[in-house]
Design an enzyme around this catalytic site. Structure first.
Site, short mmCIF file in Angstrom:
data_model
loop_
_atom_site.label_atom_id
_atom_site.label_comp_id
_atom_site.label_asym_id
_atom_site.label_seq_id
_atom_site.Cartn_x
_atom_site.Cartn_y
_atom_site.Cartn_z
N ARG A 69 20.71 -4.72 16.80
CA ARG A 69 21.11 -6.32 16.65
C ARG A 69 22.05 -6.43 15.90
O ARG A 69 22.76 -5.44 15.17
CB ARG A 69 20.05 -7.01 16.11
CG ARG A 69 19.57 -6.61 14.76
CD ARG A 69 18.34 -7.54 14.05
NE ARG A 69 17.71 -6.92 12.90
CZ ARG A 69 18.40 -6.84 11.66
NH1 ARG A 69 19.52 -7.08 11.60
NH2 ARG A 69 17.41 -6.11 10.78
N HIS A 97 22.64 3.74 0.08
CA HIS A 97 22.43 3.34 1.69
C HIS A 97 23.82 3.20 2.25
O HIS A 97 24.43 2.18 2.16
CB HIS A 97 21.77 2.00 1.64
CG HIS A 97 21.41 1.47 2.74
ND1 HIS A 97 20.02 0.95 3.22
CD2 HIS A 97 22.05 1.22 4.01
CE1 HIS A 97 19.95 0.60 4.41
NE2 HIS A 97 21.18 0.52 5.01
#
Length: 737
Positions: free
Chosen positions: A356, A271
């Site tokens: 965000r 990731h």
């Protein structure tokens, strides 16, 4: 503390707390607050220098906001308040009834209660948040992360109210908020996407056909939201339908949308994500990449920057693709473009874009020297980015460890409860982000993260050493935590060697959960502590919790006997020395001992070895799980946390009865944690099979299935849908055959 009330235009009365009213509490001598405030200021001082110097060389379009409202709680609210205070921006906090004593309420210039504990009635209530913003004169709203941070409806409502949303345009939130739509946009922009089914048709037949086309193993993923909520790995086609129903149910509760997509599951994925930032002048930059591969339940627990093991060419390619993704949706503000990378082939795909600030943003701040919240406030006010891509540095290496209230040994079930004791590291340079005081409650209504521990070093090896040391010093007693597990991860040789895959935790499960042996000196100190507490309670320990069970005894030689875990320990005390015998072994000499002036640290010399530990006693409060008088002794020694069970014997306390424990019974299924019952699948008299799901619970937006321990017939069903249950509470009883 006296609460003030202000009547809002809607007619609702919301209690208001002003900073002036809280000043005596806010400025109290609290070790944790002093540590986190000074360390945060020190670690971000360099970012302030970078930003301020370059802003001065750039035409400032608009000044900073005079006042902002923070539509969030906990550590991220505190984080935003600290930067706002540095910039001279006033802050307004909102809080639920469950959070009235939390740090963010005390730090803000003003704080308003907006409803009961459930987030749907407080932190997700847009009307109440906007009413507070209007009443207080706030010019902008910062959403933090979680809750309404990626709600296009919230952003639009803020704009309609004449306020500024400190985040991206509504159009970008909508496009990136749907993982299905975002993949279509990314494909058009030349950003590779994971193969799978991303269709709008959400019928069971379409999804089943999509699963066949995608192939197994596959990943079911909600198209809205994040944090691992609603994600399911499916390896067997026979379980696809059940997993799909469960994933959709969890998604609707977490994100108010049950739409899902299907993706090919990579067996060895990494990731890797890139922090991007854009302004309203068309400037977009990438601020290094992060590796977030150490995960459990699809949620990150250790993040680092930069990502290890990537070539300069690959780093550049990641950054360019991330910038292209942001520009494809005309992005503004802070965002994160997440990629999944095949660890074996190096092939990578776009996963999603988080519109965000991320939980793990501090590691990027540490290596770039940029205060990302300061950038957010500046860009939202209408200013250009203070740095160009070429001016953004990447110095050293940083790690962040998320400290959760959870039980790693029980498949990482979240936990809740009061923080009875906390002690931050004191000998290691670090940054601590938290939203809780010692004594605060970790509520089952919200995310179980207690804090974030961040370290920075000149290189990965140095930073990892600092992380290990800092974790070794961090002490938390109350709800169970993952600190010991994080120590295992940080100390694992495979993790130390470089990049790992997202399967790291299950792959090295045995290594990360080794059998624990309690050293002799720890058992000896536990018994010594009990003796000192009993004999010297009021004289040495004062009138606090350390004076419990005082039972002074006199004589030239006193022998006390204790049952600690499965050990029988004797302590012999003369006027000159203490001796300890464990399980009838030879006596161990303890030539000197004392408890320091705070009544916390026990210092002794055992067999010529200087031993120092912190011992915190906690009475057992589980429902039907502990014997009378039982307590847990939390012992911090040699960078390890040991939890021992002290069961008083009749010799210690004759008032105790000899009744047996009401402990676990294989015919009684109990709640493993504080939770809410969301489904009861059986009723009295039903025949059930072993492993059959009888009750489904929810805690912190995570579902837990309670299964039958054996074949049988349901006896009593003690719960119903919607009931709030406590840890250890009996849910269902199986009648004996």
């Amino acid at each position: 503390m006296r609460a003030i009330s202000r009547r809002l235009p809607s007619g609702a009365v919301i209690p208001l707390i002003t900073r002036s009213r809280l000043l005596p509490t806010y400025t109290r001598s609290h070790k944790l607050y002093r540590q986190l405030s000074s360390l945060h200021s020190a670690n971000l001082s360099s970012s302030s220098t970078h930003t301020s110097n370059l802003v001065n060389n750039t035409s400032i379009v608009k000044p900073h906001f005079r006042k902002i409202l923070i539509a969030n709680r906990g550590e991220i609210a505190c984080r935003i308040i600290r930067t706002a205070r540095k910039l001279g921006v006033k802050t307004v906090a909102v809080f639920s009834e469950a959070d009235k004593g939390c740090i963010h309420v005390q730090m803000a210039d003003e704080a308003y209660c907006i409803g009961p504990a459930p987030s749907s009635e407080s932190y997700l209530n847009i009307d109440k948040i906007l009413a507070v913003a209007k009443a207080t004169g706030a010019e902008a709203i910062h959403p933090g992360y979680g809750f309404l941070s990626e709600s296009s409806v919230f952003a639009e409502r803020i704009k309609d109210a004449g306020l500024v949303f400190i985040g991206p345009p509504t159009s970008a939130i909508k496009s990136m908020g749907s993982k299905r739509e975002s993949k279509e946009i990314m494909t058009a922009a030349g950003v590779p996407c994971v193969p799978g089914y991303h269709g709008a048709d959400q019928s069971p037949s379409a999804l089943s056909k999509g699963a066949e086309q995608t192939g197994y193993p596959l990943l079911i993923k909600p198209t809205h939201g994040g944090g691992g909520k609603g994600m399911r790995i499916v390896r067997d086609p026979k379980s696809f339908e059940d997993e799909l129903i469960s994933a959709k149910r969890e998604a609707i509760k977490s994100f108010s949308n049950d739409e899902v997509l299907l993706e090919r599951w990579l067996e060895k994925p990494r990731h890797v994500e890139v922090q991007v930032f854009a302004d309203t002048f068309g400037n977009t930059v990438a601020l290094a990449e992060r590796d977030c591969s150490v995960q459990r339940r699809h949620q990150k627990i250790i993040e680092e920057a930069p990502a290890p093991g990537l070539s300069p060419e690959l780093k550049k390619d990641f950054a360019e693709k991330a910038v292209a993704a942001a520009k494809a949706v005309n992005y503004v503000g802070a965002g994160t473009v997440e990629f999944i990378m095949d660890a074996e082939t190096g092939e990578y795909f776009f996963m999603e874009m988080n519109t965000r600030l991320q939980v793990e943003h501090p590691v990027t701040e540490m290596v770039t020297g940029v205060d990302l919240v300061e950038w957010q406030l500046s860009v939202a006010a209408g200013n250009p980015l203070p740095l160009t891509q070429e001016q953004i540095p990447c110095n050293g290496h940083a790690f962040e460890a998320r400290i959760y209230a959870e039980r790693p040994e029980s498949n990482f079930l979240p936990d809740a409860g009061k923080l009875l004791h906390t002690k931050a590291p004191v000998n290691v340079p670090h940054r601590l982000e938290t939203g809780f005081w010692e004594g605060d409650e970790i509520s089952s209504y919200y995310d179980p993260m207690i804090s974030k521990l961040i370290v920075h070093g000149p290189d990965r090896s140095s930073a990892l050493s600092l992380l290990r040391s800092a974790l070794g010093e961090y002490q938390v007693v109350g709800p169970s935590t993952n600190i010991e597990f994080l120590k295992s991860v940080a100390g694992h040789e495979v993790f130390a060697s470089g990049p790992v895959e997202t399967s790291f935790v299950p792959t090295y499960q045995t290594d990360l959960f080794p059998p624990r042996h309690t050293p002799t000196e720890v058992l000896a100190q536990a018994a010594l502590y009990l003796t000192l507490r009993s004999e010297r309670g009021h004289q040495v320990l004062g009138d606090g919790p350390w004076s419990k069970l005082v039972n002074r005894r006199f004589g030239d030689v006193v022998i006390k006997e204790y049952k600690i875990d499965d050990h029988l320990i004797k302590v012999k005390h003369t006027d000159k020395e203490y001796m300890v015998s464990i399980d009838s072994a030879d006596w161990i000499n303890i030539s000197s001992s004392k408890i320091d002036e705070e009544g916390i640290e026990l210092i002794s010399e055992i067999e010529n070895n200087h031993v120092k530990s912190t011992i915190i006693p906690v009475a057992s409060t589980g429902h039907g799980q502990g014997k009378s008088g039982e307590e847990k002794l939390h012992i911090f020694a040699s960078s390890s946390h040991y939890i021992l069970t002290h069961q008083p014997t009749l010799l210690e306390d004759p008032s105790l009865s000899t009744s047996t424990s009401n402990g676990s019974n294989q015919d009684k299924l109990v709640s493993p944690m504080p939770a809410t019952v969301i489904e009861v699948k059986v009723q009295s008299g039903d025949k059930v099979k072993e492993n059959q799901v009888l009750v489904v619970l929810e805690s912190m937006k995570m579902e837990i299935s309670i299964r039958a321990s054996k074949d049988g017939v349901v006896g009593e069903v003690n719960v119903e849908k919607g009931k709030v249950v406590q840890e250890g509470e009996v849910l269902v009883e199986l009648a004996k055959q």
